[in-house]
Motif scaffolding. Structure first.
Motif, PDB file in Angstrom:
ATOM      1  N   ASN A 346      -6.703  10.568  -3.287  1.00 16.68           N
ATOM      2  CA  ASN A 346      -6.792   9.187  -2.827  1.00 16.68           C
ATOM      3  C   ASN A 346      -7.890   9.018  -1.784  1.00 16.68           C
ATOM      4  N   PHE A 347      -7.937   9.927  -0.808  1.00 16.55           N
ATOM      5  CA  PHE A 347      -8.910   9.776   0.266  1.00 16.55           C
ATOM      6  C   PHE A 347     -10.330  10.134  -0.180  1.00 16.55           C
ATOM      7  N   LEU A 348     -10.460  11.088  -1.094  1.00 14.87           N
ATOM      8  CA  LEU A 348     -11.788  11.503  -1.538  1.00 14.87           C
ATOM      9  C   LEU A 348     -12.427  10.481  -2.471  1.00 14.87           C
ATOM     10  N   HIS A 349     -11.623   9.914  -3.365  1.00 15.52           N
ATOM     11  CA  HIS A 349     -12.216   8.959  -4.303  1.00 15.52           C
ATOM     12  C   HIS A 349     -11.319   7.762  -4.624  1.00 15.52           C
ATOM     13  N   GLY A 350     -10.005   7.929  -4.743  1.00 12.07           N
ATOM     14  CA  GLY A 350      -9.140   6.837  -5.158  1.00 12.07           C
ATOM     15  C   GLY A 350      -9.585   6.272  -6.497  1.00 12.07           C
ATOM     16  N   ASP A 351      -9.151   5.054  -6.803  1.00 12.41           N
ATOM     17  CA  ASP A 351      -9.614   4.438  -8.053  1.00 12.41           C
ATOM     18  C   ASP A 351     -10.828   3.538  -7.818  1.00 12.41           C
ATOM     19  N   GLY A 352     -11.308   3.502  -6.576  1.00 11.11           N
ATOM     20  CA  GLY A 352     -12.525   2.763  -6.255  1.00 11.11           C
ATOM     21  C   GLY A 352     -12.355   1.278  -6.065  1.00 11.11           C
ATOM     22  N   THR A 353     -11.174   0.744  -6.331  1.00 12.17           N
ATOM     23  CA  THR A 353     -10.995  -0.716  -6.268  1.00 12.17           C
ATOM     24  C   THR A 353     -10.770  -1.209  -4.842  1.00 12.17           C
ATOM     25  N   ASN A 354     -10.361  -0.322  -3.952  1.00 12.94           N
ATOM     26  CA  ASN A 354     -10.084  -0.728  -2.571  1.00 12.94           C
ATOM     27  C   ASN A 354     -10.968   0.071  -1.605  1.00 12.94           C
ATOM     28  N   ARG A 355     -12.255   0.187  -1.957  1.00 17.28           N
ATOM     29  CA  ARG A 355     -13.192   0.996  -1.176  1.00 17.28           C
ATOM     30  C   ARG A 355     -14.536   0.283  -1.053  1.00 17.28           C
ATOM     31  N   TRP A 356     -15.279   0.669  -0.039  1.00 15.07           N
ATOM     32  CA  TRP A 356     -16.692   0.294   0.085  1.00 15.07           C
ATOM     33  C   TRP A 356     -17.403   1.544   0.601  1.00 15.07           C
ATOM     34  N   PHE A 357     -17.814   2.401  -0.328  1.00 15.68           N
ATOM     35  CA  PHE A 357     -18.321   3.728   0.008  1.00 15.68           C
ATOM     36  C   PHE A 357     -19.656   3.701   0.745  1.00 15.68           C
ATOM     37  N   ASP A 358     -20.323   2.548   0.809  1.00 12.23           N
ATOM     38  CA  ASP A 358     -21.631   2.466   1.458  1.00 12.23           C
ATOM     39  C   ASP A 358     -21.539   2.369   2.982  1.00 12.23           C
ATOM     40  N   LYS A 359     -20.368   2.030   3.532  1.00 17.04           N
ATOM     41  CA  LYS A 359     -20.254   1.924   4.982  1.00 17.04           C
ATOM     42  C   LYS A 359     -20.466   3.297   5.619  1.00 17.04           C
ATOM     43  N   SER A 360     -20.973   3.290   6.857  1.00 19.53           N
ATOM     44  CA  SER A 360     -21.215   4.556   7.564  1.00 19.53           C
ATOM     45  C   SER A 360     -19.967   5.425   7.533  1.00 19.53           C
ATOM     46  N   PHE A 361     -18.814   4.796   7.741  1.00 20.95           N
ATOM     47  CA  PHE A 361     -17.548   5.502   7.504  1.00 20.95           C
ATOM     48  C   PHE A 361     -16.451   4.496   7.235  1.00 20.95           C
ATOM     49  N   SER A 362     -15.425   4.975   6.553  1.00 20.90           N
ATOM     50  CA  SER A 362     -14.222   4.181   6.322  1.00 20.90           C
ATOM     51  C   SER A 362     -13.039   4.927   6.909  1.00 20.90           C
ATOM     52  N   LEU A 363     -12.227   4.210   7.665  1.00 27.29           N
ATOM     53  CA  LEU A 363     -10.958   4.749   8.157  1.00 27.29           C
ATOM     54  C   LEU A 363      -9.888   4.270   7.186  1.00 27.29           C
ATOM     55  N   ILE A 364      -9.311   5.214   6.450  1.00 30.12           N
ATOM     56  CA  ILE A 364      -8.353   4.879   5.388  1.00 30.12           C
ATOM     57  C   ILE A 364      -6.950   5.253   5.846  1.00 30.12           C
ATOM     58  N   ILE A 365      -6.022   4.321   5.706  1.00 28.84           N
ATOM     59  CA  ILE A 365      -4.628   4.575   6.097  1.00 28.84           C
ATOM     60  C   ILE A 365      -3.732   4.119   4.954  1.00 28.84           C
ATOM     61  N   ASP A 366      -2.912   5.041   4.447  1.00 29.19           N
ATOM     62  CA  ASP A 366      -2.068   4.672   3.316  1.00 29.19           C
ATOM     63  C   ASP A 366      -0.741   4.083   3.789  1.00 29.19           C
ATOM     64  N   LYS A 367       0.102   3.742   2.861  1.00 32.08           N
ATOM     65  CA  LYS A 367       1.338   3.029   3.173  1.00 32.08           C
ATOM     66  C   LYS A 367       2.255   3.818   4.100  1.00 32.08           C
ATOM     67  N   ASP A 368       2.186   5.167   4.029  1.00 31.42           N
ATOM     68  CA  ASP A 368       3.026   6.014   4.864  1.00 31.42           C
ATOM     69  C   ASP A 368       2.372   6.413   6.178  1.00 31.42           C
ATOM     70  N   GLY A 369       1.193   5.857   6.456  1.00 29.38           N
ATOM     71  CA  GLY A 369       0.527   6.167   7.716  1.00 29.38           C
ATOM     72  C   GLY A 369      -0.328   7.417   7.684  1.00 29.38           C
ATOM     73  N   GLU A 370      -0.502   8.020   6.511  1.00 24.65           N
ATOM     74  CA  GLU A 370      -1.464   9.121   6.405  1.00 24.65           C
ATOM     75  C   GLU A 370      -2.859   8.525   6.581  1.00 24.65           C
ATOM     76  N   ALA A 371      -3.725   9.216   7.326  1.00 17.34           N
ATOM     77  CA  ALA A 371      -5.024   8.645   7.672  1.00 17.34           C
ATOM     78  C   ALA A 371      -6.141   9.645   7.433  1.00 17.34           C
ATOM     79  N   ALA A 372      -7.325   9.120   7.112  1.00 21.47           N
ATOM     80  CA  ALA A 372      -8.484   9.973   6.858  1.00 21.47           C
ATOM     81  C   ALA A 372      -9.765   9.199   7.108  1.00 21.47           C
ATOM     82  N   ILE A 373     -10.848   9.956   7.301  1.00 23.83           N
ATOM     83  CA  ILE A 373     -12.194   9.402   7.382  1.00 23.83           C
ATOM     84  C   ILE A 373     -12.938   9.792   6.114  1.00 23.83           C
ATOM     85  N   ASN A 374     -13.520   8.808   5.436  1.00 20.85           N
ATOM     86  CA  ASN A 374     -14.430   9.047   4.315  1.00 20.85           C
ATOM     87  C   ASN A 374     -15.781   8.527   4.790  1.00 20.85           C
ATOM     88  N   PHE A 375     -16.804   9.407   4.863  1.00 17.56           N
ATOM     89  CA  PHE A 375     -18.060   8.948   5.453  1.00 17.56           C
ATOM     90  C   PHE A 375     -19.267   9.159   4.556  1.00 17.56           C
TER      91      PHE A 375
END
Length: 658
Positions: A346-375
């Protein structure tokens, strides 16, 4: 359309909130994450410059790296080619002189900075998996604060506090302390802070502390990579005060700073995030035509699509500007990821529908509060991202600004961005979604944890933990295939002004000898194998020190090649060293490895850099070795590699502790 709501009402509410802040003696403790006595960029002017290695040393290091990969006859051919390249009349001499002369004329930067930026921005392959890595946070130790909206609010506030501290020059400078007990002190800060910037590095050096390059840090915020035909550009607008929030494929923005640059109260930010959730709750799981999927495309195709998207309506151009200029992307996923592999997927790629991979970084937080940086990787490397990663974890967990019982009182004002799409654009989005699904479905992720073996055992046996980890990868691949292959380990050169990275080449004659011995039916004695491991550690340690000091060979040869590509003498044909199959092979990194050490990192991952390769993100804890391996079957079998890796660590552990 862009739903601005009642904009005048929003301005009035903002003015009221700002006034309320002042009247309640709003403190800098909320506005800034740190208040360093030493200015953030104090050491920057006196940082040493990245050295250009001697040409003869580069040739020697290059041949040492080629030797375990080539047959005797192929090595002899490559050796002759290299000798000709660096000889008195060789092409390398002229190119090296040109590189040195150019470097002398550009003392404000490093010889690798521009060509490295160009390399990233000119590559046309999609960003997700191929370039954008992830760092996954450990959970907040207080489970009540892992509720999605609570964790998102606290991490968002900490992020803005970090950004404000950075821009106010009161974020602690990034310094590597060789002996923290002696240098990470008030005395160090007082002495170095009193020194003029142009000599401050030398003062730090006397404490055996090494300030690191921070030129990449400002690019963390308000930045975006914009696709262009042939070569992308990096965009930044530091005047923007809003954050971009994605949920269920929809785009939302709201300001996190008021008109005077103050962070809005925690209750206001929490209210805005709750408003985003309530607005998107009425939406389907994903829009029929998710615009974010466009950032998964091949870059030229995305550039053409973006141009068409802007041409459809001025509204789209306005929306894109707001996306590009946002502080960063905060992504709220409406799903839970049960298990380590789904979490990484999910954090590495997901299905791409809820992402904007061009941003310098994205702070992603899922429904259970798991969090990651995709940069996005072109603008910077691990040093800047890891510093941000660590600081906001510490701040959001030790100084949470909102709590499970925090009440929201102010009326939130959130802007939803909608894009107008014609049929052509809808078709492009549908095709991008189909292609991305095909790629992600083919990516395999395998995870291995090896408990009981880590830094403690290695230090007790007086061998480098990183050398042992890298040796494990070599042994595992040899178990699996009976071969040695080109291996890449990233090493930061941020000890130098505008340093980027250098390559450590972990496949050596020492590791080759150990692989052949440990995987043989006629193994040497335990004492002999122990000696071989120590030799591997010594060689790897020397390679690591050289790389960190800018004394590898990869970046030097890369820089010389870039000059050759535009040199009139080589307009028809590059020097033979670059046409040698051995050069292509050593740059076809079947094993691509990287680690970022932090107590707050749960996992780190990235995709293979070649289709028939493995992407290996790893962690070395005190009593555990962990790795995440990505691969594309049938080109490689990640599950089998992980099984071989487990056996390899069993073998190495048995030898070390015997």
């Amino acid at each position: 359309m862009i739903r601005f709501g009642s904009f005048n009402k929003y301005k009035a509410a903002t003015a009221y909130t700002t006034l309320r802040f002042k009247s309640s003696s709003f403190q800098d403790d909320y506005q800034y994450l740190q208040q360093s006595k030493v200015p953030t960029m104090h050491f920057q002017p006196s940082l040493p410059r990245l050295p250009i290695p001697e040409l003869s040393k580069t040739a020697e290091r290059y041949l040492n790296a080629q030797k375990p990969l080539l047959s005797t006859s192929d090595f002899s051919k490559t050796e002759e080619i290299v000798k000709s390249f660096v000889g008195p009349n060789g092409a390398g001499q002229g190119l090296h002189k040109q590189l040195v002369d150019h470097d002398k004329k550009n003392k404000h930067t490093s010889y690798i900075s521009k060509p490295w930026f160009d390399m990233y921005l000119s590559d046309r392959i999609p960003l997700p998996i191929n370039y954008n890595p992830i760092l996954v946070y450990i959970r907040d130790p207080n489970e009540a604060y892992n509720k999605q909206v609570i964790r998102a609010t606290n991490m968002l506030i900490s992020s803005v506090r970090f950004m404000k501290s950075l821009r106010a020059e009161i974020l602690e400078p990034e310094v590597y302390h060789l002996n923290p007990k002696k240098s990470n002190t008030d005395l160090f800060r007082t002495v170095t802070g009193l020194l003029p910037s142009m000599v401050s590095w030398y003062g730090a050096y006397l404490f055996k502390a090494f300030p690191l390059d921070m030129s990449q840090f400002p690019s963390l915020f308000n930045a975006n990579r914009i696709p262009e035909i042939g070569k992308d550009v990096l965009f930044q607008d530091t005047s923007a005060k809003h954050v971009l929030v994605l949920r269920k494929g929809e785009f939302y923005i709201f300001d996190v700073l008021d008109s005077e640059g103050n962070i809005f109260p925690p209750e206001v930010i929490l209210a805005n995030l709750k408003k985003v959730i309530s607005m998107s709750d009425g939406q389907p799981p994903s829009p029929d035509h998710p615009v974010g999927i466009l950032t998964t495309m091949e870059r030229d195709s995305w550039a053409k699509a973006r141009k068409h998207l802007k041409a459809i309506s001025p509204q789209n151009e306005t929306a894109l500007k707001l996306v590009d200029s946002a502080l960063f992307a905060l992504i709220l996923d409406d799903e839970s990821c049960s298990g380590h592999v789904p979490l990484v997927q999910n954090f590495l790629h997901g299905d791409g529908t809820n992402r904007w991979f061009d941003k310098s970084f994205s702070l992603i937080i899922d429904k259970d509060g798991e969090a990651a940086i995709n940069f996005e990787h072109s603008w910077g490397d691990g040093v800047a991202v890891l510093r941000y990663f660590n600081d906001i974890y510490k701040d959001s967990t030790t100084k949470p600004r909102v709590h499970p019982d925090t009440e929201t009182k102010d009326n939130p004002e959130v802007t939803q961005l909608d894009f107008l799409l014609d049929q052509e654009m809808k078709n492009v989005i549908a095709e991008a979604k189909s292609q991305y699904e095909s790629v992600t479905n083919h990516l395999k992720i395998d995870i291995m944890e090896f408990p009981g073996f880590g830094k403690n055992v290695c230090k007790k046996q007086k061998v480098s933990p990183d050398a042992v980890m890298q040796l494990g990868f070599q042994v595992a691949f040899h178990k699996q295939t009976g071969k040695q292959v080109a291996t890449y380990e990233s090493c930061s050169t941020s000890a130098f002004r505008h340093g980027r990275t250098e390559t450590i080449r972990p496949c050596t004659m020492a590791t080759k000898a150990f692989c052949e011995s440990i995987n043989s039916n006629n193994q040497p004695s335990i004492s002999e194998l122990q000696g071989m491991i120590k030799k591997c550690s010594e060689v790897h340690g020397a390679l690591t020190r050289d790389a960190a000091m800018g004394q590898g060979f990869d970046r030097h040869l890369f820089g010389l090649r870039k000059l050759a590509e535009v040199h009139p003498e080589f307009s028809k044909e590059l020097p033979e060293i670059y046409r040698d199959p051995a050069y292509s092979a050593i740059n076809h990194n079947v094993l691509s490895t990287s680690t970022l050490s932090s107590p707050y990192v749960q996992a780190g991952a990235f995709g293979p850099v070649v289709k028939d390769g493995y992407g290996i993100g790893y962690l070395i804890a005190d009593n555990m070795l962990g790795t995440i391996v990505t691969s594309y079957p049938p080109h490689r079998d990640g599950a089998d590699f992980v099984n071989c890796l487990r056996k390899s660590f069993e073998d190495i552990y048995r030898v070390l502790v015997k």
